[in-house]
Design a protein around this motif. Sequence first.
Motif, PDB file in Angstrom:
ATOM      1  N   THR A  93      -3.590   4.362  -7.342  1.00 26.69           N
ATOM      2  CA  THR A  93      -4.458   4.620  -6.187  1.00 26.69           C
ATOM      3  C   THR A  93      -4.745   6.109  -6.043  1.00 26.69           C
ATOM      4  OG1 THR A  93      -2.518   4.676  -4.740  1.00 26.69           O
ATOM      5  CG2 THR A  93      -3.700   2.567  -4.927  1.00 26.69           C
ATOM      6  N   ASN A  97       4.883   9.301  11.837  1.00 24.51           N
ATOM      7  CA  ASN A  97       4.044   8.575  10.872  1.00 24.51           C
ATOM      8  C   ASN A  97       4.878   8.161   9.656  1.00 24.51           C
ATOM      9  OD1 ASN A  97       1.931   7.484   9.486  1.00 24.51           O
ATOM     10  ND2 ASN A  97       0.861   9.412   9.128  1.00 24.51           N
ATOM     11  N   HIS A 149       8.281   2.851  -2.390  1.00 23.28           N
ATOM     12  CA  HIS A 149       7.778   2.234  -3.624  1.00 23.28           C
ATOM     13  C   HIS A 149       8.957   1.639  -4.384  1.00 23.28           C
ATOM     14  CE1 HIS A 149       4.731   5.068  -2.334  1.00 23.28           C
ATOM     15  NE2 HIS A 149       3.850   4.404  -3.060  1.00 23.28           N
ATOM     16  N   SER A 208      -3.654   2.267  -1.224  1.00 19.84           N
ATOM     17  CA  SER A 208      -3.377   0.831  -1.190  1.00 19.84           C
ATOM     18  C   SER A 208      -3.862   0.206   0.116  1.00 19.84           C
ATOM     19  CB  SER A 208      -1.869   0.598  -1.340  1.00 19.84           C
ATOM     20  OG  SER A 208      -1.166   1.225  -0.286  1.00 19.84           O
TER      21      SER A 208
END
Length: 324
Positions: A35, A62, A67, A181
């Motif tokens: 991405t 945030n 991953h 993504s």
Amino acid sequence: MKEILMPIFTLNIDSRNKALDLLQAGQLVALPTETVYGLAADSFCGDAIAQIFAIKGRPHFNPLIAHISGFDMAAEHAHICDLSQKLMEKFWPGPLTIVLPSRKDSLIHPLVRAGLDTIALRQPKGVVADLAEQLDRPIAAPSANRSGFLSPTTAQAVQDDLGASLPLILDGGRCSIGVESTIVQIIEKQVILLRPGGVTVEEIEDILNINVQQKASHAIIAPGMMESHYAPNALVKMMAQQVQSDEVLLAFGSQRIAGAEQAVTVLNLSEQGDLLEASVNLFDYLHQLDQDYPGLTIVVEPIPMQGLGLAINDRLCRAAAPRP
Ligand code: TXA
Ligand code: MG
């Protein structure tokens, strides 16, 4: 003379091992995904995660995406419902992030989740998943740009934005998708779209045979989903029907809007009107226009709201939104 450090290394076994060493030592590295490039750290290491927020200038509320290398690692850190499992089977490895209830015994540092009781997981294609496997733990990685600015789709763009603060940028070439993504969350058997991205809504609906719900307008499920984002320095005008002689044009397809011949310059996201080609070029072209024509308004031709067009228009809308 002071040595100028060039942190970009072509992706190969040696540079990948160097990245692994740095991650194991609690340092940050920039890594390619399909991405955008990510700013990666060991997700268990609080100090490294804190550095991600510091280097990006990212607000601590945030949360980051963790991953993982595959289903088993995902199941160690989150509770996975049937619908989520179906999505994983179909779209992983790939550009889909799923927000799931975090397991209480997960060792992912709570800063990654920004204290929420959910965790965003994604198995990307390529080196990041391989490194998570070798590290034997998830890799936390936001896009490798200063918070609120354009996401990088080349190693050079990472260096331009963050290079001075990084020991290593692995160069895996241009990202093959170019927008981030897609993020979804399953709530009471409904699939909620938190961010459009590399997997299209149509693809998800096809697989699950249900309608994807858009997140209620402006309700901030993820505190980080702020309006103005992905902002170049220049002003951005979307869905334009006309361009002036002191503006630059970001075109799409074979038909030009009125005034195109007088624009200061024209970059075409895709002559053929191909949405994948447009998404690969999007951040790079915004970056180029911003660098080469500082201060000139970027006028963007209409781009269809279907397939990857949803993600492209989303990023452009945020680039065009009023700045805080
Ligand atoms: O393609 C991508 O997703 C790239 C590559 C590097 O994997 N990463 C990326 O990360 O775009 P970032 O940090 O730029 O965007 C992650 C988004 C943020 O908007 C954040 O609010 C949301 O994911 N997010 C993370 N954890 C969440 C959670 N628990 N609930 C809701 N949203 C979450
Ligand atoms: Mg980002």
